[in-house]
Design a protein around this motif. Structure first.
Motif, PDB file in Angstrom:
ATOM      1  N   ILE A  31      37.806  96.590 -31.460  1.00  0.00           N
ATOM      2  CA  ILE A  31      37.191  95.459 -32.125  1.00  0.00           C
ATOM      3  C   ILE A  31      37.909  95.242 -33.448  1.00  0.00           C
ATOM      4  N   VAL A  32      38.290  94.008 -33.733  1.00  0.00           N
ATOM      5  CA  VAL A  32      38.923  93.673 -35.002  1.00  0.00           C
ATOM      6  C   VAL A  32      37.982  92.730 -35.734  1.00  0.00           C
ATOM      7  N   VAL A  33      37.651  93.106 -36.975  1.00  0.00           N
ATOM      8  CA  VAL A  33      36.714  92.328 -37.778  1.00  0.00           C
ATOM      9  C   VAL A  33      37.269  92.107 -39.180  1.00  0.00           C
ATOM     10  N   PHE A  34      36.738  91.088 -39.843  1.00  0.00           N
ATOM     11  CA  PHE A  34      36.953  90.902 -41.266  1.00  0.00           C
ATOM     12  C   PHE A  34      35.695  91.386 -41.951  1.00  0.00           C
ATOM     13  N   ILE A  35      35.850  92.310 -42.905  1.00  0.00           N
ATOM     14  CA  ILE A  35      34.709  92.898 -43.595  1.00  0.00           C
ATOM     15  C   ILE A  35      34.949  92.849 -45.108  1.00  0.00           C
ATOM     16  N   MET A  36      33.924  93.231 -45.880  1.00  0.00           N
ATOM     17  CA  MET A  36      34.003  93.122 -47.333  1.00  0.00           C
ATOM     18  C   MET A  36      34.630  94.348 -48.000  1.00  0.00           C
ATOM     19  N   ASP A  37      34.280  95.539 -47.523  1.00  0.00           N
ATOM     20  CA  ASP A  37      34.784  96.749 -48.157  1.00  0.00           C
ATOM     21  C   ASP A  37      34.519  97.944 -47.239  1.00  0.00           C
ATOM     22  N   LEU A  38      34.903  99.116 -47.707  1.00  0.00           N
ATOM     23  CA  LEU A  38      34.769 100.332 -46.904  1.00  0.00           C
ATOM     24  C   LEU A  38      33.311 100.651 -46.595  1.00  0.00           C
ATOM     25  N   GLY A  39      32.409 100.434 -47.543  1.00  0.00           N
ATOM     26  CA  GLY A  39      30.987 100.674 -47.303  1.00  0.00           C
ATOM     27  C   GLY A  39      30.447  99.772 -46.200  1.00  0.00           C
ATOM     28  N   HIS A  40      30.921  98.542 -46.175  1.00  0.00           N
ATOM     29  CA  HIS A  40      30.516  97.590 -45.145  1.00  0.00           C
ATOM     30  C   HIS A  40      31.009  98.056 -43.776  1.00  0.00           C
ATOM     31  N   LEU A  41      32.247  98.540 -43.719  1.00  0.00           N
ATOM     32  CA  LEU A  41      32.797  99.065 -42.469  1.00  0.00           C
ATOM     33  C   LEU A  41      32.015 100.292 -42.010  1.00  0.00           C
ATOM     34  N   ASP A  42      31.723 101.202 -42.941  1.00  0.00           N
ATOM     35  CA  ASP A  42      30.945 102.402 -42.589  1.00  0.00           C
ATOM     36  C   ASP A  42      29.577 102.034 -42.038  1.00  0.00           C
ATOM     37  N   SER A  43      28.947 101.031 -42.645  1.00  0.00           N
ATOM     38  CA  SER A  43      27.632 100.575 -42.175  1.00  0.00           C
ATOM     39  C   SER A  43      27.727 100.051 -40.744  1.00  0.00           C
ATOM     40  N   LEU A  44      28.736  99.237 -40.470  1.00  0.00           N
ATOM     41  CA  LEU A  44      28.935  98.712 -39.118  1.00  0.00           C
ATOM     42  C   LEU A  44      29.156  99.850 -38.131  1.00  0.00           C
ATOM     43  N   MET A  45      30.001 100.799 -38.496  1.00  0.00           N
ATOM     44  CA  MET A  45      30.303 101.908 -37.593  1.00  0.00           C
ATOM     45  C   MET A  45      29.056 102.749 -37.316  1.00  0.00           C
ATOM     46  N   ASN A  46      28.225 102.967 -38.319  1.00  0.00           N
ATOM     47  CA  ASN A  46      26.982 103.723 -38.114  1.00  0.00           C
ATOM     48  C   ASN A  46      26.022 102.981 -37.185  1.00  0.00           C
ATOM     49  N   LYS A  47      25.957 101.653 -37.322  1.00  0.00           N
ATOM     50  CA  LYS A  47      25.115 100.869 -36.419  1.00  0.00           C
ATOM     51  C   LYS A  47      25.629 100.976 -34.988  1.00  0.00           C
ATOM     52  N   LEU A  48      26.952 100.913 -34.817  1.00  0.00           N
ATOM     53  CA  LEU A  48      27.536 101.019 -33.481  1.00  0.00           C
ATOM     54  C   LEU A  48      27.270 102.401 -32.874  1.00  0.00           C
ATOM     55  N   LYS A  49      27.328 103.445 -33.696  1.00  0.00           N
ATOM     56  CA  LYS A  49      27.078 104.809 -33.205  1.00  0.00           C
ATOM     57  C   LYS A  49      25.660 104.969 -32.674  1.00  0.00           C
ATOM     58  N   SER A  50      24.738 104.141 -33.168  1.00  0.00           N
ATOM     59  CA  SER A  50      23.340 104.270 -32.747  1.00  0.00           C
ATOM     60  C   SER A  50      23.039 103.544 -31.431  1.00  0.00           C
ATOM     61  N   VAL A  51      24.011 102.787 -30.909  1.00  0.00           N
ATOM     62  CA  VAL A  51      23.811 102.064 -29.656  1.00  0.00           C
ATOM     63  C   VAL A  51      23.822 103.059 -28.495  1.00  0.00           C
ATOM     64  N   LYS A  52      22.825 102.956 -27.639  1.00  0.00           N
ATOM     65  CA  LYS A  52      22.717 103.844 -26.484  1.00  0.00           C
ATOM     66  C   LYS A  52      23.962 103.709 -25.600  1.00  0.00           C
TER      67      LYS A  52
END
Length: 172
Positions: A140-161
Motif C-alpha cells: 500500500i502506498v499512501v501520502f501521510i503527514m508524519d511518522l506518528g501518522h504512519l505508526d497510527s495507520l500501521m497499528n490500526k492495520l495490525k488490529s485487523v483480523k
C-alpha cells in the motif's frame, strides 16, 4: 545488512561538535535551498535524518537507516550535514509504503481500504495485492503527514483480523 548502531555512532561522532543552530532544519523557511527528499529511503517527518550534499550541489535528505547511508558516510563523510525536522509544515504530505501480509479471507482487502479511507488526512496513492496458497501480501502506498501518522495507520492495520504482519517499506 546495515548495523544501525554503528551507523548512528558514525553520524553522532561527525555531529558531536555541531551546535543545534548549525543543523539544517527542514521546514518551509528553507524554500530557497535546493534540497530534495531522497527517493531511496523516502524520509518522513519524524524520521531521524541527515543531509548529503550531492555532486550537483543540491542537498538530499536521507533517513539515518537509509540503505545507502553507511556507504555515503564511509566514502563521503565531508558531504554529510546534520539535519532535523521542525514542527512547521503541517500541510506537507510524505509518501510511505506499508507492506501487509495475512490470511486471504473474503473482505480483508475491503476492510483495509475502508480503514485507510476513514482517515481524511491519509491519501491512498496505490495498492497492489497478491494471493497465494490462502495468504496475501499487499503493498500500500499512501501520502501521510508524519511518522506518528504512519505508526497510527500501521497499528490500526495490525488490529485487523487475519493480518499477520505490517511493516514499512521504501515506496518509490
Amino acid at each position: 545488512r546495515i548495523d544501525l548502531n554503528e551507523l548512528q555512532g558514525k553520524i553522532d561522532r561527525k555531529f558531536k561538535n555541531e551546535k543545534e543552530n548549525d543543523c539544517l532544519t527542514i521546514d518551509e523557511s528553507i524554500a530557497k535551498i535546493d534540497y530534495k527528499l531522497a527517493k531511496c529511503c523516502n524520509p518522513i517527518k519524524g524520521d531521524e535524518i541527515f543531509g548529503f550534499i550531492s555532486a550537483t550541489g543540491g542537498i538530499k535528505i536521507h533517513r539515518i537507516n537509509c540503505p545507502n547511508a553507511l556507504q555515503m558516510t564511509e566514502k563521503y563523510p565531508y558531504r554529510i550535514i546534520p539535519a532535523r525536522w521542525t514542527n512547521a509544515g503541517a500541510n506537507t504530505r510524505f509518501i510511505a509504503g506499508v507492506r501487509v501480509t495475512g490470511v486471504d479471507e473474503t473482505g480483508v482487502i475491503s476492510t483495509i481500504t475502508q480503514l485507510i479511507s476513514q482517515d481524511s488526512k491519509i491519501q491512498l496513492r496505490g495498492i497492489n495485492v497478491e494471493s497465494k496458497d490462502g495468504l496475501f501480501e499487499g503493498k500500500i502506498v499512501v501520502f501521510i503527514m508524519d511518522l506518528g501518522h504512519l505508526d497510527s495507520l500501521m497499528n490500526k492495520l495490525k488490529s485487523v483480523k487475519g493480518i499477520h504482519n505490517v511493516s514499512r517499506y521504501d515506496a518509490r
